[in-house]
Design an enzyme around this catalytic site. Structure first.
Site, PDB file in Angstrom:
ATOM      1  N   ARG A 106     -18.749   6.496   3.929  1.00  0.00           N
ATOM      2  CA  ARG A 106     -18.486   6.899   2.543  1.00  0.00           C
ATOM      3  C   ARG A 106     -19.784   7.102   1.771  1.00  0.00           C
ATOM      4  O   ARG A 106     -20.676   6.262   1.812  1.00  0.00           O
ATOM      5  CB  ARG A 106     -17.606   5.853   1.849  1.00  0.00           C
ATOM      6  N   LYS A 128     -20.329  -7.688 -12.441  1.00  0.00           N
ATOM      7  CA  LYS A 128     -20.112  -6.873 -11.238  1.00  0.00           C
ATOM      8  C   LYS A 128     -20.959  -5.591 -11.263  1.00  0.00           C
ATOM      9  O   LYS A 128     -21.635  -5.269 -10.295  1.00  0.00           O
ATOM     10  CB  LYS A 128     -18.622  -6.529 -11.115  1.00  0.00           C
ATOM     11  N   ARG A 137     -43.088 -13.813  -5.886  1.00  0.00           N
ATOM     12  CA  ARG A 137     -42.073 -13.355  -6.852  1.00  0.00           C
ATOM     13  C   ARG A 137     -41.821 -11.854  -6.764  1.00  0.00           C
ATOM     14  O   ARG A 137     -41.335 -11.242  -7.699  1.00  0.00           O
ATOM     15  CB  ARG A 137     -42.486 -13.747  -8.278  1.00  0.00           C
ATOM     16  N   THR A 148     -11.848   2.441  -7.158  1.00  0.00           N
ATOM     17  CA  THR A 148     -12.128   3.137  -8.420  1.00  0.00           C
ATOM     18  C   THR A 148     -13.247   4.146  -8.138  1.00  0.00           C
ATOM     19  O   THR A 148     -14.423   3.823  -8.264  1.00  0.00           O
ATOM     20  CB  THR A 148     -12.584   2.159  -9.523  1.00  0.00           C
ATOM     21  N   CYS A 173     -20.058   1.696  -3.461  1.00  0.00           N
ATOM     22  CA  CYS A 173     -20.321   0.892  -4.664  1.00  0.00           C
ATOM     23  C   CYS A 173     -21.644   1.234  -5.332  1.00  0.00           C
ATOM     24  O   CYS A 173     -21.672   1.650  -6.484  1.00  0.00           O
ATOM     25  CB  CYS A 173     -20.342  -0.587  -4.305  1.00  0.00           C
ATOM     26  N   TYR A 209     -23.252   4.999   6.293  1.00  0.00           N
ATOM     27  CA  TYR A 209     -24.078   4.909   5.086  1.00  0.00           C
ATOM     28  C   TYR A 209     -25.141   3.835   5.187  1.00  0.00           C
ATOM     29  O   TYR A 209     -26.117   3.841   4.451  1.00  0.00           O
ATOM     30  CB  TYR A 209     -23.213   4.729   3.831  1.00  0.00           C
ATOM     31  N   LYS A 210     -24.945   2.884   6.137  1.00  0.00           N
ATOM     32  CA  LYS A 210     -26.010   1.908   6.391  1.00  0.00           C
ATOM     33  C   LYS A 210     -25.931   1.459   7.850  1.00  0.00           C
ATOM     34  O   LYS A 210     -24.982   1.800   8.555  1.00  0.00           O
ATOM     35  CB  LYS A 210     -25.936   0.735   5.423  1.00  0.00           C
ATOM     36  N   ASP A 213       0.858  -1.189   0.000  1.00  0.00           N
ATOM     37  CA  ASP A 213       0.000   0.000   0.000  1.00  0.00           C
ATOM     38  C   ASP A 213       0.887   1.230   0.000  1.00  0.00           C
ATOM     39  O   ASP A 213       1.987   1.205   0.566  1.00  0.00           O
ATOM     40  CB  ASP A 213      -0.913  -0.004   1.235  1.00  0.00           C
ATOM     41  N   GLY A 237     -25.962   5.187  -0.055  1.00  0.00           N
ATOM     42  CA  GLY A 237     -24.564   5.486   0.270  1.00  0.00           C
ATOM     43  C   GLY A 237     -23.667   4.292  -0.009  1.00  0.00           C
ATOM     44  O   GLY A 237     -24.069   3.317  -0.638  1.00  0.00           O
ATOM     45  N   ARG A 275     -29.279  -3.325  -7.686  1.00  0.00           N
ATOM     46  CA  ARG A 275     -29.650  -2.844  -6.358  1.00  0.00           C
ATOM     47  C   ARG A 275     -30.033  -1.361  -6.414  1.00  0.00           C
ATOM     48  O   ARG A 275     -31.012  -0.940  -5.816  1.00  0.00           O
ATOM     49  CB  ARG A 275     -28.456  -3.076  -5.433  1.00  0.00           C
TER      50      ARG A 275
HETATM   51  N1  SAJ Z   1     -30.229   0.723   0.819  1.00  0.00           N
HETATM   52  C1  SAJ Z   1     -31.516   1.222   0.737  1.00  0.00           C
HETATM   53  N2  SAJ Z   1     -32.541   0.345   0.565  1.00  0.00           N
HETATM   54  C2  SAJ Z   1     -32.339  -1.004   0.480  1.00  0.00           C
HETATM   55  C3  SAJ Z   1     -31.018  -1.489   0.546  1.00  0.00           C
HETATM   56  C4  SAJ Z   1     -29.982  -0.612   0.721  1.00  0.00           C
HETATM   57  O1  SAJ Z   1     -31.734   2.442   0.819  1.00  0.00           O
HETATM   58  O2  SAJ Z   1     -33.324  -1.720   0.332  1.00  0.00           O
HETATM   59  C5  SAJ Z   1     -29.096   1.644   0.961  1.00  0.00           C
HETATM   60  C6  SAJ Z   1     -28.190   1.350   2.173  1.00  0.00           C
HETATM   61  O3  SAJ Z   1     -28.689   1.902   3.341  1.00  0.00           O
HETATM   62  C7  SAJ Z   1     -26.892   1.986   1.717  1.00  0.00           C
HETATM   63  C8  SAJ Z   1     -26.892   1.713   0.214  1.00  0.00           C
HETATM   64  O4  SAJ Z   1     -28.232   1.457  -0.145  1.00  0.00           O
HETATM   65  O5  SAJ Z   1     -26.911   3.383   1.928  1.00  0.00           O
HETATM   66  C9  SAJ Z   1     -26.014   0.574  -0.236  1.00  0.00           C
HETATM   67  O6  SAJ Z   1     -26.046  -0.480   0.720  1.00  0.00           O
HETATM   68  P1  SAJ Z   1     -26.108  -2.013   0.380  1.00  0.00           P
HETATM   69  O7  SAJ Z   1     -26.299  -2.693   1.663  1.00  0.00           O
HETATM   70  O8  SAJ Z   1     -27.129  -2.273  -0.668  1.00  0.00           O
HETATM   71  O9  SAJ Z   1     -24.723  -2.335  -0.309  1.00  0.00           O
HETATM   72  P2  SAJ Z   1     -23.156  -2.124   0.053  1.00  0.00           P
HETATM   73  O10 SAJ Z   1     -22.656  -0.926  -0.687  1.00  0.00           O
HETATM   74  O11 SAJ Z   1     -22.890  -2.169   1.514  1.00  0.00           O
HETATM   75  O12 SAJ Z   1     -22.519  -3.440  -0.618  1.00  0.00           O
HETATM   76  C10 SAJ Z   1     -22.795  -3.724  -1.979  1.00  0.00           C
HETATM   77  C11 SAJ Z   1     -23.117  -5.202  -2.100  1.00  0.00           C
HETATM   78  N3  SAJ Z   1     -23.702  -5.440  -3.425  1.00  0.00           N
HETATM   79  C12 SAJ Z   1     -24.916  -5.999  -3.586  1.00  0.00           C
HETATM   80  O13 SAJ Z   1     -25.633  -6.311  -2.673  1.00  0.00           O
HETATM   81  C13 SAJ Z   1     -25.346  -6.216  -5.006  1.00  0.00           C
HETATM   82  C14 SAJ Z   1     -21.867  -6.033  -1.908  1.00  0.00           C
HETATM   83  O14 SAJ Z   1     -22.128  -7.391  -2.137  1.00  0.00           O
HETATM   84  C15 SAJ Z   1     -20.777  -5.549  -2.875  1.00  0.00           C
HETATM   85  O15 SAJ Z   1     -19.566  -6.247  -2.663  1.00  0.00           O
HETATM   86  C16 SAJ Z   1     -20.521  -4.096  -2.626  1.00  0.00           C
HETATM   87  O16 SAJ Z   1     -21.733  -3.363  -2.825  1.00  0.00           O
HETATM   88  C17 SAJ Z   1     -19.439  -3.660  -3.601  1.00  0.00           C
HETATM   89  O17 SAJ Z   1     -18.268  -3.548  -3.178  1.00  0.00           O
HETATM   90  O18 SAJ Z   1     -19.721  -3.575  -4.785  1.00  0.00           O
END
Ligand code: SAJ
Length: 417
Positions: free
Chosen positions: A322, A202, A242, A86, A256, A314-315, A36, A253, A209
Site C-alpha cells: 500500500r 495518534k 540525543r 480512513t 499511515c 512499502y517496507k 465485515d 509508503g 515519523r
Molecule cells: N521509512 C523510511 N525511513 C525511515 C523509516 C521508515 O523511509 O527511517 C519508510 C518505510 O520504508 C515505509 C514508511 O517509511 O515506506 C513507513 O514505514 P514505518 O515503518 O515508519 O511505519 P508503518 O507505516 O509500517 O507503521 C507506522 C507505525 N507508526 C510509527 O512508528 C509512529 C505504527 O506504529 C503505526 O501503528 C502505523 O504507522 C499506523 O497504523 O499508524
C-alpha cells in the site's frame, strides 16, 4: 443485560487491526462477532483461513475460533469496536465514508449502556463531531471512546500486546470502561486522556515519523550535492546521545505515515506549513529516484531499456504494497518509455505484473532496488552484467557493492552516483 454473563463485542472491520484485535478479545474470553462487508473475507474467515499475511495471525485466528464468529452486519452486542480504514481523498482530505458507514451500521443495534470504541485513525475532533453525531440518532445513552491503534505491520501481534496504549474517553467513565477491556490482553501501560487529545496523539506519532524521514531525505539530496555518503554521516551523527536521524529512501509508503499527517494539514484554519513541506518532500522522492537513475546511466554512457524493480512492498520483509514508492518509480519509468518489470518475494498482488526474481535477473539490463528486503543482501547482482544497479535504501552488503564496482549507485551516497 445480565451482569453475570460474558460481555459480547462486535468488531467492525476485519483488516490489519480489526482482525487481530477481534482474535485477542476472543482469546481473553469475550464472545466476539467480527463484522465485515467483504463477503469473500467473511467466507474465508469462517473456513479458518486468514485474508492477509501477518506473522502469527493464522495460529492466533485458529486459537480464537471457539469464541469468535463472523457476520456481514453488526448484531446487538455490549461493546462495538470500529477499526475500518480512513484513506485520503484525491484532494488529500480525510475520507470518512467508511467510518460513517460503520457507525451508521451500529445505530439500529445500539442499546442503552453499550460502549463504542473507535480505533480508526481520524482527524482531531472526528470522534465527537462525526461518530457521536451519528450515534445520537439511536436515541439511547451509551459510552464512547477513541483508542488509536499503534501496531507496526510485520510485528502487529507483538505490538498489540506489548505497546503502551491510549484510551481517549468522551467521558472519563467511558475511558475507564474501555481500559478494563484492553487490560484483558494488553501488557503495556494503558493511559487515559480525553478523546481529542488521543486523536491528536495518534496523528502526532505518524507526523513525527514523516517529518524525520523528510529531514533524512532532504539531507540525502544534499549529500549528492556535496559528494559525501549520507549513510556514513547519519551513522556517525547518531552516535550523539540525543540524535536519532531516520533513514532516507525512495519515499514513504504504508497506509499511515504518508497519509495521516494530511489529516492535520487538512484543518485549513490551522495553516500547518512545516508538516505540509515534509509530506510533499517525501512525495517527491520517487521522482528523485528516477532522475538519479537516468543521470547515473548518462554518466556511464549507458542507455537502459529493461529496468527491473526489486521490491514493491512499502517496507522491508513485509507483503504489503500500500502506497509503496515502487508504484510511483515504476509508473514514471513506464511513462518515460522504459520497459519495467517488478519482482518481490512477499507481495502477491500489485498494480504492475509481478515476475519471479530469476526471470527479471536474466531479462533486465539495469536494476533499481526499491525495498530493502533482507533476502536481497544475498542476490549475486554482479553475475548478470548489469551496467547499473541503483540501491535506494543502502540494502547491499559491502561485498555486493565491491563486486558491482562502478555499476553500483546508492541513493544518498554522493561517492557512488
Ligand atoms: N521509512 C523510511 N525511513 C525511515 C523509516 C521508515 O523511509 O527511517 C519508510 C518505510 O520504508 C515505509 C514508511 O517509511 O515506506 C513507513 O514505514 P514505518 O515503518 O515508519 O511505519 P508503518 O507505516 O509500517 O507503521 C507506522 C507505525 N507508526 C510509527 O512508528 C509512529 C505504527 O506504529 C503505526 O501503528 C502505523 O504507522 C499506523 O497504523 O499508524
Amino acid at each position: 443485560m445480565s451482569r453475570a454473563r460474558t460481555p459480547t463485542i462486535s468488531v467492525i472491520g476485519l483488516g490489519y487491526i480489526g482482525l487481530p484485535t477481534a482474535c485477542f478479545l476472543a482469546q481473553s474470553g469475550y464472545r466476539v462477532v467480527g463484522v465485515d462487508v467483504d463477503v469473500k473475507k467473511i467466507d474465508q474467515l469462517r473456513r479458518g483461513s486468514v485474508p492477509f499475511d501477518e506473522p502469527g495471525l493464522f495460529n492466533l485466528l485458529r486459537g480464537s475460533l471457539k469464541n469468535l464468529s463472523f457476520s456481514l452486519k453488526p448484531v446487538p452486542a455490549d461493546i462495538f469496536l470500529i477499526a475500518v480504514p480512513t484513506p485520503l481523498t484525491k484532494k488529500k482530505d480525510i475520507d470518512l465514508r467508511l467510518v460513517k458507514a460503520a457507525t451508521r451500521s451500529i445505530v439500529p443495534v445500539l442499546r442503552k449502556g453499550n460502549l463504542v470504541v473507535l480505533e480508526s485513525t481520524v482527524a482531531p475532533g472526528n470522534t465527537t463531531q462525526v461518530v457521536q453525531s451519528i450515534l445520537h440518532e439511536a436515541g439511547v445513552d451509551y459510552d464512547l471512546v477513541y483508542c488509536p491503534e499503534r501496531a507496526f505491520p510485520g510485528k502487529t501481534l507483538h505490538e498489540m500486546v506489548y505497546n503502551d496504549r491510549l484510551v481517549g474517553g468522551v467521558t472519563r467513565k467511558a475511558a475507564l470502561r474501555a481500559k478494563k477491556i484492553y487490560e484483558k490482553f494488553a501488557k503495556g501501560n494503558i493511559f487515559i486522556t480525553d478523546a481529542v487529545t488521543a486523536e491528536l496523539v495518534k496523528v502526532l506519532e505518524n507526523a513525527y515519523r514523516n517529518v524525520n524521514i523528510a529531514f533524512a531525505n532532504e539531507m540525502a539530496k544534499f549529500a549528492h550535492h556535496l559528494g559525501v555518503d549520507i549513510w556514513e554521516a547519519i551513522a556517525l551523527a547518531n552516535r550523539h546521545p540525543r540524535v536519532n536521524i531516520h533513514s532516507p529512501g525512495p519515499g514513504v509508503g504504508g497506509h499511515c505515515i504518508p497519509l495521516d499527517p494530511w489529516f492535520v494539514v487538512g484543518v485549513k484554519s490551522a495553516n500547518v506549513k512545516f508538516l505540509k513541506h515534509a509530506l510533499l518532500l517525501n512525495e517527491s522522492k520517487p521522482r528523485f529516484v528516477v532522475d538519479l537513475f537516468l543521470e547515473a546511466a548518462k554518466k556511464r554512457d549507458f542507455v537502459p531499456r529493461k529496468v527491473a524493480i526489486f521490491g514493491v512492498a512499502y517496507k522491508k520483509d513485509v507483503d504489503d504494497a500500500r502506497e509503496t514508492p515502487a508504484y510511483y518509480v515504476a509508473t514514471q519509468l513506464a511513462k518515460l518509455g522504459y520497459d519495467v518489470r517488478c519482482t518481490d518475494p512477499y507481495v502477491k498482488h500489485f498494480s504492475f505484473p509481478l515476475y519471479s526474481q530469476s526471470e527479471v535477473l536474466v531479462w533486465a539490463d539495469a536494476v533499481i532496488i526499491v525495498t530493502d528486503h533482507t533476502k536481497y543482501r544475498s542476490v549475486p547482482f554482479d553475475r548478470y552484467g548489469f551496467r547499473l544497479v541503483l540501491d535506494t535504501r543502502n540494502t547491499l552488503t559491502a561485498v555486493q557493492i565491491k563486486k558491482l564496482g562502478n555499476a553500483c549507485v546508492i541513493l544518498g551516497n554522493g561517492k557512488r552516483q
